[in-house]
Design a protein around this motif. Structure first.
Motif, short mmCIF file in Angstrom:
data_model
loop_
_atom_site.label_atom_id
_atom_site.label_comp_id
_atom_site.label_asym_id
_atom_site.label_seq_id
_atom_site.Cartn_x
_atom_site.Cartn_y
_atom_site.Cartn_z
N VAL A 144 78.87 84.08 -9.01
CA VAL A 144 77.98 85.47 -8.80
C VAL A 144 78.23 86.65 -9.72
N SER A 145 79.47 86.98 -10.15
CA SER A 145 79.78 87.84 -11.23
C SER A 145 79.06 87.64 -12.65
N PHE A 146 78.93 86.34 -12.84
CA PHE A 146 78.33 85.91 -14.25
C PHE A 146 76.76 86.10 -13.85
N ARG A 147 76.22 85.78 -12.82
CA ARG A 147 74.78 85.82 -12.56
C ARG A 147 74.42 87.41 -12.44
N GLU A 148 75.20 88.17 -12.05
CA GLU A 148 74.87 89.69 -11.75
C GLU A 148 74.84 90.13 -13.27
N ALA A 149 75.84 89.67 -14.14
CA ALA A 149 75.97 90.32 -15.34
C ALA A 149 74.82 89.76 -16.45
N ASP A 150 74.01 88.89 -16.03
CA ASP A 150 72.97 88.34 -16.79
C ASP A 150 73.47 87.59 -17.87
N CYS A 151 74.55 86.75 -17.85
CA CYS A 151 75.15 86.12 -18.95
C CYS A 151 74.35 85.07 -19.54
N ASP A 152 74.44 84.81 -20.90
CA ASP A 152 73.48 83.84 -21.42
C ASP A 152 74.29 82.46 -21.57
N PHE A 153 75.75 82.47 -21.63
CA PHE A 153 76.52 81.28 -21.32
C PHE A 153 77.54 81.55 -20.32
N TRP A 154 77.94 80.58 -19.62
CA TRP A 154 79.11 80.67 -18.84
C TRP A 154 80.16 79.52 -19.25
N ILE A 155 81.30 79.90 -19.39
CA ILE A 155 82.27 78.79 -19.81
C ILE A 155 83.36 78.60 -18.72
N LEU A 156 83.37 77.67 -18.20
CA LEU A 156 84.09 77.26 -17.12
C LEU A 156 85.20 76.13 -17.27
N GLU A 157 86.46 76.60 -17.15
CA GLU A 157 87.55 75.85 -17.12
C GLU A 157 88.19 75.16 -15.81
N THR A 158 88.21 74.01 -15.68
CA THR A 158 88.55 73.24 -14.32
C THR A 158 90.13 73.90 -13.92
N GLY A 159 90.24 73.78 -12.97
CA GLY A 159 91.67 74.19 -12.42
C GLY A 159 92.53 73.02 -12.19
N LEU A 160 92.00 71.80 -11.90
CA LEU A 160 92.72 70.63 -11.82
C LEU A 160 91.78 69.30 -11.68
N GLY A 161 92.13 68.45 -12.39
CA GLY A 161 91.22 67.07 -12.61
C GLY A 161 89.91 67.59 -13.11
N GLY A 162 89.00 67.08 -12.44
CA GLY A 162 87.50 67.64 -12.90
C GLY A 162 86.65 67.30 -11.60
N ARG A 163 86.56 65.95 -11.25
CA ARG A 163 85.70 65.15 -10.46
C ARG A 163 85.50 66.06 -8.94
N PHE A 164 86.60 66.78 -8.26
CA PHE A 164 86.56 67.39 -7.22
C PHE A 164 87.13 68.88 -7.30
N ASP A 165 87.00 69.28 -8.57
CA ASP A 165 87.26 70.61 -8.96
C ASP A 165 86.34 71.46 -8.70
N SER A 166 86.48 72.69 -7.98
CA SER A 166 85.54 73.71 -7.39
C SER A 166 84.58 73.96 -8.67
N THR A 167 84.93 74.03 -9.65
CA THR A 167 83.98 74.45 -10.84
C THR A 167 82.77 73.09 -11.00
N ASN A 168 82.97 72.21 -10.54
CA ASN A 168 82.20 71.03 -10.91
C ASN A 168 81.13 70.93 -9.83
N VAL A 169 80.20 71.69 -9.74
CA VAL A 169 79.04 71.93 -8.90
C VAL A 169 77.78 72.46 -9.38
N LEU A 170 77.75 72.34 -10.91
CA LEU A 170 76.71 73.09 -11.75
C LEU A 170 76.32 72.08 -12.86
N ALA A 171 74.99 72.00 -13.10
CA ALA A 171 74.33 71.21 -14.11
C ALA A 171 74.83 71.90 -15.46
N THR A 172 75.27 71.14 -16.59
CA THR A 172 75.97 71.80 -17.78
C THR A 172 75.08 71.14 -18.87
#
Length: 416
Positions: free
Chosen positions: A139-167
């Motif tokens: 939400v913060s990045f969307r509100e800030a009109d960012c051109d790029f989002w860089i997301l680091e996984t917290g743990l693993g990848g497959r079920f990490d909370s960050t893993n819900v966006l097309a990249t």
């Protein structure tokens, strides 16, 4: 600030797998995170089934080590090229606000209050702490009109909370035997979890050496998505900026990976070259600071055998003839005897180097100093203080230890 602190406490009251005492495999699912993203107004992706579209290009990173450094290098490179960048990393060193940044600055208190409030208003109570914080970053990045989002996984990848966006790019920096209670007890099993971030929309990158046993897993996953795994080892090397502050091979490799991925996305990476050396210094990555009495302290969040060995070797090379000390901690999911044996082979300990073992900050999953003392031939310390006699210190083994001791230090004077 009181309002923001109250919201943070509300977040951490949810299940926090970073600090959880019970087995962390107790609940791993993207269902709650996906539901939350939908209620927050993110559009379902027509490109990747089960994912959502961000109003920006997304770069996603996973790996046993190196993903945080690579993410930071990418963020600086994108800013140098004129893009507005959102950066989401974890864990933090000193304050949780480090985790959510826009254009190299913490998101403002007002913007964070707004983002977290929106997330909590849409929560159905089933999300974890990391789900909610990740959604607040989105939400913060969307509100800030960012051109790029860089997301680091917290743990693993497959079920990490960050893993819900097309990249647009998915990057696996390294794979080692870590978090085996959750990710599996073989390199191939861990690779399968981290390969979960690879997408049909994304350039799929690997920084592993071609002979690494996990490479076939990543290659097979990429091919199943219609992509070819891109190996850093086969990419054209880029020049390092003048005065690049890291001599070690691992950090230089992370920088090369950042440049290669950005170049693959069409970013003019030549814009990275004029940046001054201090722009590339990352907190907690062989960061040289000092105590009030002038003694030097090196802070490094290395926690795997290979990265710890490289850090120890660099420390010994930089301060060869002084009274050195290593302040060390681990989480309780590590096997101290195995790690000590691996370090004995990769970076044999010289005579006269004192080791002290401490708790990993206030983390509840810290290994006790007593359990580490024998394997590492170290003196246990129960207080978060620097011993009186050594001339120079290396603080390493745990992000939480680095974060706990860093406030006792200040920036070391830079050579003129």
């Amino acid at each position: 600030m009181e309002r923001l602190s109250a919201l943070w406490e509300e977040l951490v009251a949810r299940t926090d797998y970073e600090r959880c005492q019970r087995p962390r495999a107790a609940r791993f699912s993207l269902e709650s995170m996906a539901g939350l993203c939908g209620r927050l107004g993110f559009e379902p992706s027509s490109r990747v089934e089960g994912c959502f579209e961000a109003p920006a290009k997304v770069i996603h990173l996973a790996g046993s080590k190196g993903k945080g450094s690579t993410a930071h290098f990418m963020e600086r490179g994108l800013r140098a090229a004129g893009f507005r960048v959102g950066l989401y990393t974890s864990p933090h060193l000193e304050t949780w606000r480090e985790r959510i940044q826009v254009n190299g600055e913490w998101v403002s208190e007002t913007a964070l209050i707004s983002a977290i409030s929106k997330v909590l208003n849409e929560s159905d109570g089933e999300e974890t702490f990391f789900d909610l914080l990740t959604a607040a970053a989105f939400v913060s990045f969307r509100e800030a009109d960012c051109d790029f989002w860089i997301l680091e996984t917290g743990l693993g990848g497959r079920f990490d909370s960050t893993n819900v966006l097309a990249t647009e790019a998915a990057v696996v920096t390294s794979i080692e035997l870590e978090h085996t209670d959750v990710l599996g007890d073989t390199l191939e099993a861990i690779a399968a979890e981290k390969a979960g971030i690879l997408k049909s929309t994304a350039q799929c990158w690997s920084a592993l050496e071609p002979q690494h046993p996990a490479v076939p897993v990543l290659s097979e996953k990429s091919e199943s998505l219609g992509q070819k795994l891109i190996h850093l080892s086969s990419a054209e090397p880029f020049a390092l900026p003048e005065g690049f502050p890291y001599e070690g091979a691992i950090m230089r490799k992370n920088f090369q990976l950042a440049q290669a991925v950005l170049s693959g996305l069409g970013v003019p990476v030549h814009a990275m070259q004029p940046l001054p050396p201090e722009e590339w210094v990352l907190p907690g990555r062989f960061e040289v600071r000092q105590l009030d009495d002038g003694r030097e302290v090196v802070l490094d969040v290395a926690h795997s055998a290979e990265s710890l060995a490289a850090t120890l070797q660099a420390f010994r090379k930089a301060w060869p003839d002084v009274n050195r000390a290593v302040l060390f901690a681990l989480r309780d999911d590590k096997i101290p005897s195995r790690l000590a044996a691996e370090l004995g082979e990769l970076a044999p300990r010289p005579e006269g180097e004192d080791w002290f073992v401490l708790p990993a900050g206030d983390h509840p999953r810290s290994a006790s100093p007593e359990s580490l003392a024998a394997p590492f031939s170290a003196t246990p310390l129960c207080t978060m203080e620097f011993p009186k006699t050594p001339t120079v210190f290396l603080v390493t083994g745990s992000t939480y230890l680095v974060g706990a001791l860093r406030p006792q230090t200040t920036l070391a004077p830079q050579p003129v």
